[in-house]
Design a protein around this motif. Structure first.
Motif, PDB file in Angstrom:
ATOM      1  N   HIS A  79     -84.194  41.065 -59.836  1.00 36.99           N
ATOM      2  CA  HIS A  79     -83.393  40.350 -58.834  1.00 36.99           C
ATOM      3  C   HIS A  79     -81.904  40.417 -59.134  1.00 36.99           C
ATOM      4  O   HIS A  79     -81.230  39.389 -59.283  1.00 36.99           O
ATOM      5  CB  HIS A  79     -83.845  38.893 -58.734  1.00 36.99           C
ATOM      6  CG  HIS A  79     -85.228  38.764 -58.194  1.00 36.99           C
ATOM      7  ND1 HIS A  79     -85.556  39.122 -56.921  1.00 36.99           N
ATOM      8  CD2 HIS A  79     -86.378  38.361 -58.769  1.00 36.99           C
ATOM      9  CE1 HIS A  79     -86.833  38.934 -56.724  1.00 36.99           C
ATOM     10  NE2 HIS A  79     -87.360  38.481 -57.833  1.00 36.99           N
ATOM     11  N   THR A  80     -81.408  41.617 -59.278  1.00 40.01           N
ATOM     12  CA  THR A  80     -80.021  41.858 -59.636  1.00 40.01           C
ATOM     13  C   THR A  80     -79.592  43.110 -58.885  1.00 40.01           C
ATOM     14  O   THR A  80     -80.377  44.037 -58.788  1.00 40.01           O
ATOM     15  CB  THR A  80     -79.931  42.104 -61.155  1.00 40.01           C
ATOM     16  OG1 THR A  80     -80.397  40.945 -61.818  1.00 40.01           O
ATOM     17  CG2 THR A  80     -78.548  42.383 -61.611  1.00 40.01           C
ATOM     18  N   PRO A  81     -78.372  43.150 -58.338  1.00 37.39           N
ATOM     19  CA  PRO A  81     -77.962  44.363 -57.620  1.00 37.39           C
ATOM     20  C   PRO A  81     -77.991  45.597 -58.532  1.00 37.39           C
ATOM     21  O   PRO A  81     -77.738  45.471 -59.731  1.00 37.39           O
ATOM     22  CB  PRO A  81     -76.530  44.065 -57.181  1.00 37.39           C
ATOM     23  CG  PRO A  81     -76.387  42.605 -57.253  1.00 37.39           C
ATOM     24  CD  PRO A  81     -77.343  42.106 -58.270  1.00 37.39           C
ATOM     25  N   PRO A  82     -78.303  46.783 -57.969  1.00 37.06           N
ATOM     26  CA  PRO A  82     -78.438  47.973 -58.822  1.00 37.06           C
ATOM     27  C   PRO A  82     -77.174  48.355 -59.566  1.00 37.06           C
ATOM     28  O   PRO A  82     -77.255  48.933 -60.647  1.00 37.06           O
ATOM     29  CB  PRO A  82     -78.839  49.080 -57.841  1.00 37.06           C
ATOM     30  CG  PRO A  82     -78.559  48.543 -56.494  1.00 37.06           C
ATOM     31  CD  PRO A  82     -78.639  47.078 -56.568  1.00 37.06           C
ATOM     32  N   LEU A  83     -75.981  48.026 -59.045  1.00 33.83           N
ATOM     33  CA  LEU A  83     -74.760  48.470 -59.731  1.00 33.83           C
ATOM     34  C   LEU A  83     -74.645  47.854 -61.111  1.00 33.83           C
ATOM     35  O   LEU A  83     -74.008  48.423 -61.990  1.00 33.83           O
ATOM     36  CB  LEU A  83     -73.513  48.195 -58.868  1.00 33.83           C
ATOM     37  CG  LEU A  83     -72.724  46.902 -59.034  1.00 33.83           C
ATOM     38  CD1 LEU A  83     -71.309  47.122 -58.529  1.00 33.83           C
ATOM     39  CD2 LEU A  83     -73.351  45.785 -58.267  1.00 33.83           C
ATOM     40  N   ILE A  84     -75.309  46.712 -61.314  1.00 31.96           N
ATOM     41  CA  ILE A  84     -75.270  46.069 -62.622  1.00 31.96           C
ATOM     42  C   ILE A  84     -76.000  46.908 -63.658  1.00 31.96           C
ATOM     43  O   ILE A  84     -75.676  46.875 -64.841  1.00 31.96           O
ATOM     44  CB  ILE A  84     -75.825  44.650 -62.474  1.00 31.96           C
ATOM     45  CG1 ILE A  84     -74.705  43.803 -61.902  1.00 31.96           C
ATOM     46  CG2 ILE A  84     -76.334  44.080 -63.784  1.00 31.96           C
ATOM     47  CD1 ILE A  84     -75.098  42.558 -61.296  1.00 31.96           C
ATOM     48  N   VAL A 144     -74.795  57.028 -56.898  1.00 37.87           N
ATOM     49  CA  VAL A 144     -75.000  56.498 -55.547  1.00 37.87           C
ATOM     50  C   VAL A 144     -75.833  57.440 -54.677  1.00 37.87           C
ATOM     51  O   VAL A 144     -76.226  57.056 -53.577  1.00 37.87           O
ATOM     52  CB  VAL A 144     -73.668  56.142 -54.831  1.00 37.87           C
ATOM     53  CG1 VAL A 144     -73.065  54.911 -55.452  1.00 37.87           C
ATOM     54  CG2 VAL A 144     -72.688  57.272 -54.847  1.00 37.87           C
ATOM     55  N   LEU A 148     -77.800  57.022 -50.952  1.00 39.65           N
ATOM     56  CA  LEU A 148     -77.451  57.858 -49.797  1.00 39.65           C
ATOM     57  C   LEU A 148     -78.704  58.530 -49.246  1.00 39.65           C
ATOM     58  O   LEU A 148     -78.872  58.661 -48.036  1.00 39.65           O
ATOM     59  CB  LEU A 148     -76.433  58.923 -50.206  1.00 39.65           C
ATOM     60  CG  LEU A 148     -75.076  58.425 -50.692  1.00 39.65           C
ATOM     61  CD1 LEU A 148     -74.196  59.585 -51.113  1.00 39.65           C
ATOM     62  CD2 LEU A 148     -74.388  57.632 -49.597  1.00 39.65           C
ATOM     63  N   GLU A 153     -79.009  49.900 -46.341  1.00 36.20           N
ATOM     64  CA  GLU A 153     -77.794  49.171 -46.711  1.00 36.20           C
ATOM     65  C   GLU A 153     -77.998  48.354 -47.964  1.00 36.20           C
ATOM     66  O   GLU A 153     -77.088  48.127 -48.732  1.00 36.20           O
ATOM     67  CB  GLU A 153     -77.370  48.262 -45.559  1.00 36.20           C
ATOM     68  CG  GLU A 153     -76.586  48.992 -44.505  1.00 36.20           C
ATOM     69  CD  GLU A 153     -75.519  48.128 -43.872  1.00 36.20           C
ATOM     70  OE1 GLU A 153     -75.713  46.896 -43.853  1.00 36.20           O
ATOM     71  OE2 GLU A 153     -74.515  48.690 -43.418  1.00 36.20           O
ATOM     72  N   SER A 154     -79.222  47.879 -48.160  1.00 33.79           N
ATOM     73  CA  SER A 154     -79.484  47.042 -49.326  1.00 33.79           C
ATOM     74  C   SER A 154     -80.771  47.502 -49.991  1.00 33.79           C
ATOM     75  O   SER A 154     -81.688  47.966 -49.315  1.00 33.79           O
ATOM     76  CB  SER A 154     -79.622  45.587 -48.891  1.00 33.79           C
ATOM     77  OG  SER A 154     -80.221  44.855 -49.919  1.00 33.79           O
ATOM     78  N   LYS A 156     -82.970  45.732 -51.052  1.00 35.47           N
ATOM     79  CA  LYS A 156     -84.080  44.866 -50.644  1.00 35.47           C
ATOM     80  C   LYS A 156     -84.912  45.528 -49.546  1.00 35.47           C
ATOM     81  O   LYS A 156     -86.065  45.171 -49.347  1.00 35.47           O
ATOM     82  CB  LYS A 156     -83.524  43.531 -50.120  1.00 35.47           C
ATOM     83  CG  LYS A 156     -83.002  42.653 -51.207  1.00 35.47           C
ATOM     84  CD  LYS A 156     -84.000  41.584 -51.571  1.00 35.47           C
ATOM     85  CE  LYS A 156     -83.434  40.701 -52.654  1.00 35.47           C
ATOM     86  NZ  LYS A 156     -84.384  39.702 -53.099  1.00 35.47           N
ATOM     87  N   ASP A 157     -84.306  46.474 -48.800  1.00 36.89           N
ATOM     88  CA  ASP A 157     -85.021  47.122 -47.708  1.00 36.89           C
ATOM     89  C   ASP A 157     -85.861  48.295 -48.185  1.00 36.89           C
ATOM     90  O   ASP A 157     -86.570  48.912 -47.402  1.00 36.89           O
ATOM     91  CB  ASP A 157     -84.026  47.607 -46.643  1.00 36.89           C
ATOM     92  CG  ASP A 157     -83.153  46.480 -46.141  1.00 36.89           C
ATOM     93  OD1 ASP A 157     -83.652  45.345 -46.129  1.00 36.89           O
ATOM     94  OD2 ASP A 157     -81.990  46.730 -45.782  1.00 36.89           O
TER      95      ASP A 157
END
Lengths: 165, 260
Positions: A79-84, A144, A148, A153-154, A156-157
């Motif tokens: 539960h953390t954004p991938p950029l982290i 990234v 692409l 967009e997220s 989560k999708d």
């Protein structure tokens, strides 16, 4: 077989380097282990490809893309954004030595152009500089590329296996 | 519906806009890319049934609240504080933006959560210094350094980071802080080959400054450009370039002293 041990040793240190950046960027504790793992995997892929005489920019790109793909399930799981995950993990692949040689070469090139080593220095500096530029682009774009390709967009999708509810 | 024809009052909207700007500026200064800021702010405003337009730059965010016909009600601007990379903030806000959609949070609850995230402590300084020192040793190992070089880079990186933190505390310009850190780190690491302890082509010397590399600006620069936020991407790229230049200056200053 000797190179495999060196490879694993380097991957371990790559993971440690990624961890240092994780601490510097104040990453949540729960993502530390994954960052260590991904940093190690990136370095592992890069040096394996280098061993099989691939181009260094391509090897870095492959490592970065792998980290980018691994970050997506990790983002779901932790539960953390991938950029982290991907930012600290790709940093160990940044070509510090090449960048230093390029800068040193550029400084030398401001000297006397009639010196006998000038042409060699010029060629070497251009070579190092181009490598640095292409590796940096490969790393930044590589992480990234998965997003692409998956065109969401997220994260989560994106459906992943074993996602924790 | 009130006399203006909106379901929410202007005060409610102003409050929402204030929270949205707070979220946006916090994300931006913590090191999120522009697309993430835009998506998160849109997600929160949609949860409250409003649509907004944003103008995001490195140092400020401008936000326009729209009515149901898509015309502007009011616009507010907020200046982004100095960029200090903090991934706990990004992670916390991301988590919050999803649970507030699911659980229908109120604005005071969001404010409370933002306050909590702002007050989250950083890791203890000794731990960060140790880990960054180890990262320096890791870089040295990746560049084929010997165990002695690793030890020197460990010390050099840790002391370098200490110098950077102290310079920032003393309110030096951030680029100056990077310059000081690179200079001190390379001075310490360079002593190993200068004292004749190591013969491995200055590996410690070069890798000791790598903990300063601007990874977040460089990677975000490309994500922004690929995302279409070209202006922000170029700005970030230039910031990354300036930091790299400061590192180079620092390392060249110590090279001048050591006559490498």
């Amino acid at each position: 077989m000797d190179w495999i041990f060196i490879l694993l040793y380097k991957s371990f240190w790559g993971g440690i380097a990624a961890l240092g950046f994780a601490a510097l960027f104040n990453v949540p504790v729960r993502s530390f282990f994954h960052i260590f793992l991904f940093g190690g995997i990136g370095v592992l892929i890069k040096f394996t490809l280098l061993h099989y005489t691939f181009n260094i920019a391509f090897a870095s790109l492959a490592g970065a893309v792998a980290i980018g793909f691994l970050s997506i399930p990790a983002a779901h799981y932790k539960h953390t954004p991938p950029l982290i995950f991907y930012i600290p993990a790709v940093i160990p692949m940044i070509p510090g030595i090449l960048a230093y040689r390029m800068i040193l070469g550029l400084i030398t090139l401001t000297g006397n152009p009639k010196s006998p080593t000038f042409n060699t220095t010029l060629l070497e500096t251009v070579n190092y500089g181009l490598k640095v530029v292409f590796i940096l682009i490969s790393l930044s774009v590589g992480v990234v590329i998965p997003m692409l390709i998956l065109r969401k967009e997220s994260v989560k999708d994106i459906k992943v296996l074993f996602a924790k509810k | 519906m009130n006399e203006l024809g909106y379901t929410a009052t202007i005060e409610e909207m102003r409050e929402l806009a204030d929270v949205l700007l707070k979220v946006g500026t916090m994300l931006m200064s913590a090191g999120a890319n522009t697309g993430r800021v835009r998506n998160t702010v849109n997600r929160i405003s949609e949860a409250f049934g409003h649509s907004v337009e944003q103008h995001i730059t490195q140092r400020s965010i401008m936000l326009t609240m729209l009515d149901d016909n898509g015309s502007s009600i009011f616009t507010s601007v907020r200046v982004t504080p100095h960029h200090v990379i903090n991934f706990k903030t990004i992670s916390g806000i991301s988590k919050m933006s999803w649970s507030l959609v699911a659980d229908q949070w109120t604005i005071p609850k969001i404010r409370e959560e933002l306050k909590r995230l702002e007050e989250l402590p950083h890791y203890p300084r000794s731990q960060v210094l140790t880990l960054v020192g180890l990262a320096g040793a890791g870089f040295c190992s990746l560049a084929d350094g010997k165990p002695l070089d690793l030890a020197f880079t460990f010390v050099a990186s840790a002391v370098g980071l200490y110098v950077r933190q102290e310079s920032l505390k003393a309110k030096f310009n951030p680029y100056m802080a990077v310059y000081f850190a690179a200079f001190v780190a390379s001075l310490i690491a360079g002593s190993s080959s200068k004292l004749g302890l190591s013969d491995s082509q200055n590996h410690a010397y070069v890798t000791s400054v790598l903990f300063l590399i601007p990874g977040v600006p460089l990677i975000n620069s490309f994500s922004d450009i690929l995302d279409g936020n070209v202006q922000n991407g170029v700005t970030r790229g230039f910031v990354g370039f300036l930091i790299s230049f400061s590192i180079a200056l620092g390392i060249l200053t110590s090279a001048l002293i050591y006559q490498f």
